[in-house]
Design an enzyme around this catalytic site. Sequence first.
Site: not given
Length: 153
Positions: A66-67
């Site tokens: 994820h970011a």
Amino acid sequence: MPLPPLTEATVRLGVSAADWRAAVRLSGDVLVASGSVSRGYPQRMVDVIEEFGAYVVIAPGLALAHARPGADVVENGLSLVTLESPVSFGHAHNDPVHVVIGIAVTTADVHVTGIADLANAFNDPDLVPALSAATDATTAIGLIESATARGAV
């Protein structure tokens, strides 16, 4: 808005990845294809791991890639990628990775709660091997839904 459910369009099984970067990009590419994120997001997912290390490898064989929320996140998104051959992320205890879950969120609240809730589903040590062995999207989705229905999420 919570994380959306997985669909056949957001699941890729038995894919080939040369290394962890390719595996993460594959999970991000599924998010791009679903319309959840724009093209820059998969690279941001890689950048996070390059900056902060393999903390995304949260259980044996499992990475939650994820970011942070950003302009490239159109809507909350979730993807599931299983790898034909596992890859190493450099995690001391949980490598190699067979399953990569891609996550995109629009707000910090969803980032924290969505990732925590999803991670809880993987308290079952049999879930990652079962996902890795799944041969069709319906089976993989059913495994995740069953794990979350047991009260983990």
